[in-house]
Write an enzyme that holds these catalytic residues in place. Structure first.
Site, PDB file in Angstrom:
ATOM      1  N   HIS A 124      59.775 104.768 -90.554  1.00  0.00           N
ATOM      2  CA  HIS A 124      60.011 103.373 -90.933  1.00  0.00           C
ATOM      3  C   HIS A 124      59.530 103.197 -92.375  1.00  0.00           C
ATOM      4  O   HIS A 124      58.588 103.866 -92.795  1.00  0.00           O
ATOM      5  CB  HIS A 124      59.177 102.512 -89.984  1.00  0.00           C
ATOM      6  N   ASP A 202      51.831 106.482 -86.792  1.00  0.00           N
ATOM      7  CA  ASP A 202      52.383 105.135 -86.664  1.00  0.00           C
ATOM      8  C   ASP A 202      52.771 104.966 -85.202  1.00  0.00           C
ATOM      9  O   ASP A 202      53.780 105.508 -84.750  1.00  0.00           O
ATOM     10  CB  ASP A 202      53.598 105.018 -87.593  1.00  0.00           C
ATOM     11  N   GLN A 205      56.056 102.004 -82.136  1.00  0.00           N
ATOM     12  CA  GLN A 205      57.091 102.028 -81.083  1.00  0.00           C
ATOM     13  C   GLN A 205      56.631 102.757 -79.823  1.00  0.00           C
ATOM     14  O   GLN A 205      57.403 102.887 -78.871  1.00  0.00           O
ATOM     15  CB  GLN A 205      58.372 102.688 -81.608  1.00  0.00           C
ATOM     16  N   LYS A 228      54.746  94.122 -80.801  1.00  0.00           N
ATOM     17  CA  LYS A 228      55.681  95.070 -80.180  1.00  0.00           C
ATOM     18  C   LYS A 228      55.200  95.490 -78.792  1.00  0.00           C
ATOM     19  O   LYS A 228      55.763  96.382 -78.169  1.00  0.00           O
ATOM     20  CB  LYS A 228      55.859  96.292 -81.077  1.00  0.00           C
ATOM     21  N   CYS A 367      65.093  99.431 -91.366  1.00  0.00           N
ATOM     22  CA  CYS A 367      63.905  99.804 -92.162  1.00  0.00           C
ATOM     23  C   CYS A 367      63.720 101.323 -92.191  1.00  0.00           C
ATOM     24  O   CYS A 367      62.588 101.813 -92.167  1.00  0.00           O
ATOM     25  CB  CYS A 367      62.647  99.126 -91.642  1.00  0.00           C
TER      26      CYS A 367
END
Ligand SMILES: Cc1ncc(COP(=O)(O)O)c(C=O)c1O
Length: 409
Positions: A124, A202, A205, A228, A367
């Protein structure tokens, strides 16, 4: 729907906890942001109605209560990620802020001319641009872990690249927000650590769908956003190893992040408070704690249900003429989302047709412009799932995509 019920899990019952889902919408944009259950909204509302005050600075009772709920949320978040102590948790405004803090506050000071920082081809922008800025500031190089033809990360190429010994940092997503694949973060961390490099993961997700355990992942930093995972927007987390947080520079100065201020100099409060300058988003972290509670009460069948919807969508889309599914079709688990293109139909037009049918999906570059460029496309459509979604919504998605193709080709 009966077919959705497995092991006693009923998505329709869950859906009733989400007021916004009373609207006529199939919310298949969960990777952008999930919806929030009543328990999260109530917890945030209760903070403002019952306890509102600035934490960590007032001796009055409301201030004490605000401090208590804020620090309880920190402890709950540390347990959620499998951290060793609450002090390893820094509250931020989101994944983007967490990554920027590490890239500018620590990595930039640890890299020099000719050093390498690696990101994966599927990052991203939030896990790409902060590293660009860090390497450009010091004359280092950004290296990219390529994709294999099957869409998984090419860890052999990564290992070879590490062998030169210039790598200082690696930043990689746990789950790609476009390809939907789970990356083998443990292997990446092991390779990086063997090369004496640090790793930021990261987790944006992954947190809603996979059990989080920073020790098992083996990373040095882990970033994610509350919104999220059924929590509020504007609230995020950075988990870091204590020894590294001690070395990191704050990015925001002022407020309660200080220990002592002289006219010309200042010293910082302890970790993690030195990274939380200014009045924090207490209602946000209270909402995050409520979201953690809510998510941890979900049965394993709820996660199996989400993965099954993602599988049905990926298989169904791949079988449609003119539709290409992005990312690995075999070999890497796909816990929650599927991205695709429709031949001859711009992604935004597909999303528009779906919206007219009450189906919300994401369309655009998502993104991840460097990834899309590598894939030779400018935009894609993404459907992403949560436990409140149903097999019927997947069927409506497939019918809507077919309709879009008929209209535009
Ligand atoms: C993989 C990934 N990283 C980072 C982000 C940025 O998250 P936020 O906007 O909450 O900072 C997102 C959001 O879409 C994401 O999917």
């Amino acid at each position: 729907m009966k077919e959705d019920r497995r092991d006693g899990f009923d998505p329709d019952a869950l859906r009733r906890q989400f007021a916004i889902l009373n609207r006529e919408v199939a919310w298949l944009d969960n990777a952008a942001t999930t919806q929030r259950p009543e328990s999260v909204l109530r917890a945030m509302d209760e903070f403002y109605r019952q306890h509102n005050a600035n934490p960590r600075r007032s001796v009055h009772r409301l201030g004490t209560e605000a401090t208590a709920v804020y620090e309880q949320a920190r402890a709950a978040t540390a347990r959620f990620v499998g951290g060793a102590a609450p002090e390893e948790i820094v509250f931020t405004s989101g994944t983007t802020a967490s990554i920027n803090l590490v890239a500018a506050g620590l990595a930039r000071g640890e890299i020099g001319p000719g050093d390498h920082v690696w990101v994966s081809a599927a990052e991203h922008h939030s896990n790409w641009v902060p590293w660009q800025k860090a390497v450009h500031a010091v004359g280092a190089r950004l290296q990219v872990i390529p994709l294999q033809p099957d869409g998984r990360l090419d860890l052999e190429a990564f290992e070879q690249g590490l062998s030169g010994g210039q790598t200082k940092w690696v930043a990689v997503a746990w789950v790609s927000n476009v390809l939907g694949a789970v990356n083998d973060v443990r292997a990446i961390c092991d390779l990086a650590h063997a090369a004496r490099a640090r790793v930021l993961v990261d987790g944006a997700q992954g947190v809603a769908h996979l059990p989080v355990d920073v020790a098992a992942l083996g990373c040095d930093f882990f970033a994610f956003s509350a919104h999220k995972m059924f929590g509020p927007m504007g609230t995020g987390v950075l988990w870091g190893r204590s020894s590294l947080l001690q070395r990191m520079e704050p990015l925001f100065y002022g407020g309660e992040m200080i220990a002592r201020v002289e006219e010309q100099t200042a010293t910082w409060a302890d970790v993690p408070y030195r990274f939380e300058g200014g009045t924090p988003n207490v209602a946000g972290v209270v909402g995050l704690a409520a979201a953690i509670d809510w998510q941890q009460a979900l049965p394993a069948a709820a996660h199996a249900h989400v993965a099954e919807l993602a599988r049905q969508a990926a298989d169904g889309l791949a079988a449609l003429p003119g539709v290409a599914v992005l990312g690995p079709t075999t070999g890497a688990p796909r816990p929650s989302l599927v991205s695709f293109t429709v031949q001859g139909v711009p992604a935004h037009d597909v999303a528009q047709v779906l919206d007219e049918r009450g189906i919300a999906v994401r369309a655009g570059h998502m993104c991840a412009q460097p990834l899309l460029r590598r894939l030779g496309i400018e935009s894609a459509v993404r459907a992403s799932f949560a436990p409140y979604n149903s097999a019927d919504e997947v069927r409506r998605l497939l019918a809507g995509v077919q309709a879009a193709r008929k209209i535009f080709t």
